[in-house]
Design a protein around this motif. Structure first.
Motif, PDB file in Angstrom:
ATOM      1  N   GLU A   6       0.923  -1.033  -0.213  1.00  0.00           N
ATOM      2  CA  GLU A   6      -0.298   0.169  -0.478  1.00  0.00           C
ATOM      3  C   GLU A   6       1.059   1.162   0.225  1.00  0.00           C
ATOM      4  O   GLU A   6       0.672   1.971  -0.430  1.00  0.00           O
ATOM      5  CB  GLU A   6      -0.483   0.386   1.191  1.00  0.00           C
ATOM      6  CG  GLU A   6      -2.455  -1.411   1.203  1.00  0.00           C
ATOM      7  CD  GLU A   6      -2.778  -0.883   2.207  1.00  0.00           C
ATOM      8  OE1 GLU A   6      -3.181  -0.174   2.920  1.00  0.00           O
ATOM      9  OE2 GLU A   6      -3.747  -2.277   2.026  1.00  0.00           O
ATOM     10  N   LEU A   7       1.746   0.916  -0.012  1.00  0.00           N
ATOM     11  CA  LEU A   7       3.056   2.202   0.454  1.00  0.00           C
ATOM     12  C   LEU A   7       3.763   2.803  -1.014  1.00  0.00           C
ATOM     13  O   LEU A   7       3.545   3.453  -1.373  1.00  0.00           O
ATOM     14  CB  LEU A   7       4.174   2.268   1.156  1.00  0.00           C
ATOM     15  CG  LEU A   7       5.304   3.175   2.069  1.00  0.00           C
ATOM     16  CD1 LEU A   7       5.093   4.063   2.449  1.00  0.00           C
ATOM     17  CD2 LEU A   7       5.969   2.180   2.465  1.00  0.00           C
ATOM     18  N   THR A   8       4.095   1.621  -1.932  1.00  0.00           N
ATOM     19  CA  THR A   8       4.368   1.395  -2.888  1.00  0.00           C
ATOM     20  C   THR A   8       3.865   1.252  -4.402  1.00  0.00           C
ATOM     21  O   THR A   8       4.475   1.350  -5.522  1.00  0.00           O
ATOM     22  CB  THR A   8       6.326   0.833  -2.571  1.00  0.00           C
ATOM     23  OG1 THR A   8       5.633  -0.290  -2.589  1.00  0.00           O
ATOM     24  CG2 THR A   8       6.943   1.229  -1.650  1.00  0.00           C
ATOM     25  N   GLY A   9       3.174   0.017  -3.991  1.00  0.00           N
ATOM     26  CA  GLY A   9       2.507  -0.398  -5.074  1.00  0.00           C
ATOM     27  C   GLY A   9       2.853  -2.048  -5.602  1.00  0.00           C
ATOM     28  O   GLY A   9       2.369  -2.228  -6.510  1.00  0.00           O
ATOM     29  N   ARG A  10       4.633  -1.900  -5.225  1.00  0.00           N
ATOM     30  CA  ARG A  10       5.125  -3.133  -5.518  1.00  0.00           C
ATOM     31  C   ARG A  10       4.112  -4.441  -5.327  1.00  0.00           C
ATOM     32  O   ARG A  10       3.699  -4.577  -4.482  1.00  0.00           O
ATOM     33  CB  ARG A  10       5.873  -3.070  -5.146  1.00  0.00           C
ATOM     34  CG  ARG A  10       7.148  -4.255  -5.275  1.00  0.00           C
ATOM     35  CD  ARG A  10       8.685  -3.999  -5.054  1.00  0.00           C
ATOM     36  NE  ARG A  10       9.208  -4.533  -3.432  1.00  0.00           N
ATOM     37  CZ  ARG A  10       9.458  -5.956  -3.019  1.00  0.00           C
ATOM     38  NH1 ARG A  10       9.066  -6.660  -4.199  1.00  0.00           N
ATOM     39  NH2 ARG A  10       9.090  -5.901  -2.058  1.00  0.00           N
ATOM     40  N   ASN A  27       3.321  -8.560   7.045  1.00  0.00           N
ATOM     41  CA  ASN A  27       2.876  -6.907   7.384  1.00  0.00           C
ATOM     42  C   ASN A  27       3.319  -7.020   8.981  1.00  0.00           C
ATOM     43  O   ASN A  27       3.135  -5.603   9.457  1.00  0.00           O
ATOM     44  CB  ASN A  27       2.282  -6.642   7.541  1.00  0.00           C
ATOM     45  CG  ASN A  27       1.182  -7.028   6.236  1.00  0.00           C
ATOM     46  OD1 ASN A  27       0.964  -5.954   5.930  1.00  0.00           O
ATOM     47  ND2 ASN A  27       0.092  -7.186   6.049  1.00  0.00           N
ATOM     48  N   ASN A  28       4.267  -8.194   9.669  1.00  0.00           N
ATOM     49  CA  ASN A  28       5.086  -7.752  10.891  1.00  0.00           C
ATOM     50  C   ASN A  28       6.628  -7.268  10.228  1.00  0.00           C
ATOM     51  O   ASN A  28       7.248  -7.287  11.514  1.00  0.00           O
ATOM     52  CB  ASN A  28       4.954  -8.308  11.898  1.00  0.00           C
ATOM     53  CG  ASN A  28       3.717  -8.536  12.531  1.00  0.00           C
ATOM     54  OD1 ASN A  28       2.641  -7.904  12.372  1.00  0.00           O
ATOM     55  ND2 ASN A  28       2.734 -10.281  11.869  1.00  0.00           N
ATOM     56  N   GLY A  29       6.806  -7.382   9.310  1.00  0.00           N
ATOM     57  CA  GLY A  29       8.128  -7.257   9.344  1.00  0.00           C
ATOM     58  C   GLY A  29       9.364  -7.868   8.933  1.00  0.00           C
ATOM     59  O   GLY A  29      10.656  -8.021   9.514  1.00  0.00           O
ATOM     60  N   ARG A  30       9.099  -9.346   9.391  1.00  0.00           N
ATOM     61  CA  ARG A  30       9.355 -10.832   9.140  1.00  0.00           C
ATOM     62  C   ARG A  30      10.434 -11.309   8.234  1.00  0.00           C
ATOM     63  O   ARG A  30      11.093 -12.402   8.052  1.00  0.00           O
ATOM     64  CB  ARG A  30       8.974 -11.308  10.077  1.00  0.00           C
ATOM     65  CG  ARG A  30       8.924 -11.398  11.592  1.00  0.00           C
ATOM     66  CD  ARG A  30       8.033 -12.068  12.248  1.00  0.00           C
ATOM     67  NE  ARG A  30       7.385 -12.329  14.044  1.00  0.00           N
ATOM     68  CZ  ARG A  30       6.084 -12.547  13.685  1.00  0.00           C
ATOM     69  NH1 ARG A  30       5.214 -12.947  13.179  1.00  0.00           N
ATOM     70  NH2 ARG A  30       5.935 -11.372  15.087  1.00  0.00           N
ATOM     71  N   VAL A  31       9.224 -10.328   7.253  1.00  0.00           N
ATOM     72  CA  VAL A  31       9.897 -10.768   5.582  1.00  0.00           C
ATOM     73  C   VAL A  31      11.520  -9.931   4.914  1.00  0.00           C
ATOM     74  O   VAL A  31      10.775  -9.147   5.169  1.00  0.00           O
ATOM     75  CB  VAL A  31       9.236 -11.039   4.480  1.00  0.00           C
ATOM     76  CG1 VAL A  31       9.735 -11.753   2.890  1.00  0.00           C
ATOM     77  CG2 VAL A  31       8.212 -12.311   5.228  1.00  0.00           C
ATOM     78  N   LYS A  36      10.719  -2.755   4.288  1.00  0.00           N
ATOM     79  CA  LYS A  36      10.239  -1.890   3.628  1.00  0.00           C
ATOM     80  C   LYS A  36       9.806  -1.258   3.279  1.00  0.00           C
ATOM     81  O   LYS A  36       9.361  -0.075   3.081  1.00  0.00           O
ATOM     82  CB  LYS A  36      11.380  -1.289   2.809  1.00  0.00           C
ATOM     83  CG  LYS A  36      12.981  -1.575   4.292  1.00  0.00           C
ATOM     84  CD  LYS A  36      13.962  -1.223   3.203  1.00  0.00           C
ATOM     85  CE  LYS A  36      15.639  -1.432   3.814  1.00  0.00           C
ATOM     86  NZ  LYS A  36      16.517  -1.052   2.856  1.00  0.00           N
ATOM     87  N   GLU A  37       8.486  -1.714   2.945  1.00  0.00           N
ATOM     88  CA  GLU A  37       7.352  -1.049   2.010  1.00  0.00           C
ATOM     89  C   GLU A  37       5.507  -1.867   2.750  1.00  0.00           C
ATOM     90  O   GLU A  37       4.734  -1.853   2.194  1.00  0.00           O
ATOM     91  CB  GLU A  37       7.011  -2.457   0.371  1.00  0.00           C
ATOM     92  CG  GLU A  37       8.432  -1.392  -0.098  1.00  0.00           C
ATOM     93  CD  GLU A  37       8.554  -2.519  -1.453  1.00  0.00           C
ATOM     94  OE1 GLU A  37       8.099  -1.825  -2.018  1.00  0.00           O
ATOM     95  OE2 GLU A  37       9.153  -3.386  -1.566  1.00  0.00           O
ATOM     96  N   ILE A  38       5.828  -1.995   4.346  1.00  0.00           N
ATOM     97  CA  ILE A  38       4.486  -1.955   4.860  1.00  0.00           C
ATOM     98  C   ILE A  38       3.198  -1.338   5.039  1.00  0.00           C
ATOM     99  O   ILE A  38       4.673  -0.241   5.348  1.00  0.00           O
ATOM    100  CB  ILE A  38       4.675  -2.599   6.168  1.00  0.00           C
ATOM    101  CG1 ILE A  38       5.552  -3.749   6.369  1.00  0.00           C
ATOM    102  CG2 ILE A  38       3.717  -3.138   7.296  1.00  0.00           C
ATOM    103  CD1 ILE A  38       6.605  -3.888   7.560  1.00  0.00           C
ATOM    104  N   PRO A  39       2.215  -1.543   5.048  1.00  0.00           N
ATOM    105  CA  PRO A  39       1.334  -2.342   4.628  1.00  0.00           C
ATOM    106  C   PRO A  39       0.939  -3.384   3.272  1.00  0.00           C
ATOM    107  O   PRO A  39       1.547  -2.296   2.576  1.00  0.00           O
ATOM    108  CB  PRO A  39       0.456  -2.199   5.670  1.00  0.00           C
ATOM    109  CG  PRO A  39       0.030  -0.644   5.019  1.00  0.00           C
ATOM    110  CD  PRO A  39       1.539  -0.267   4.527  1.00  0.00           C
ATOM    111  N   TRP A  40       1.017  -4.399   3.327  1.00  0.00           N
ATOM    112  CA  TRP A  40       0.820  -5.364   2.123  1.00  0.00           C
ATOM    113  C   TRP A  40      -0.506  -5.715   2.171  1.00  0.00           C
ATOM    114  O   TRP A  40      -1.662  -5.971   3.335  1.00  0.00           O
ATOM    115  CB  TRP A  40       1.682  -6.278   2.580  1.00  0.00           C
ATOM    116  CG  TRP A  40       2.995  -6.161   2.409  1.00  0.00           C
ATOM    117  CD1 TRP A  40       4.039  -6.015   3.330  1.00  0.00           C
ATOM    118  CD2 TRP A  40       3.458  -5.973   0.889  1.00  0.00           C
ATOM    119  NE1 TRP A  40       4.775  -5.628   2.126  1.00  0.00           N
ATOM    120  CE2 TRP A  40       4.622  -5.831   1.192  1.00  0.00           C
ATOM    121  CE3 TRP A  40       3.254  -6.080  -0.159  1.00  0.00           C
ATOM    122  CZ2 TRP A  40       6.075  -5.497   0.130  1.00  0.00           C
ATOM    123  CZ3 TRP A  40       4.000  -5.599  -1.031  1.00  0.00           C
ATOM    124  CH2 TRP A  40       5.721  -5.495  -1.177  1.00  0.00           C
TER     125      TRP A  40
END
Length: 76
Positions: A6-10, A27-31, A36-40
């Protein structure tokens, strides 16, 4: 599955047998590749009878970066 930042559209394409857990990890930053592009948000989901077909589809979508968006639009 395919998720979109939702941040970058990637769009990120992956495969798992535990979607809720994996989506939470994104969405918790574990991947590492998505933190760096949360939220998904989930934008596409396809079920397969076996993992080899799921991996083949994931690999095909990842190789076809330009066509990925068009392919995912066909899912909806």
């Amino acid at each position: 599955y395919a998720i979109e930042s939702e941040l970058t559209g990637r769009v990120y394409v992956g495969q798992t047998d535990l979607l809720d857990r994996r989506f939470g990890e994104h969405n918790n930053g574990r991947v590492m590749s998505t933190r760096k592009e949360i939220p998904w948000k989930l934008v596409a989901l396809e079920y397969f009878d076996d993992r080899s077909n799921a991996r083949w589809t994931e690999s095909t979508l990842k190789r076809s970066r330009g066509a990925r968006s068009d392919s995912l639009k066909l899912c909806f």
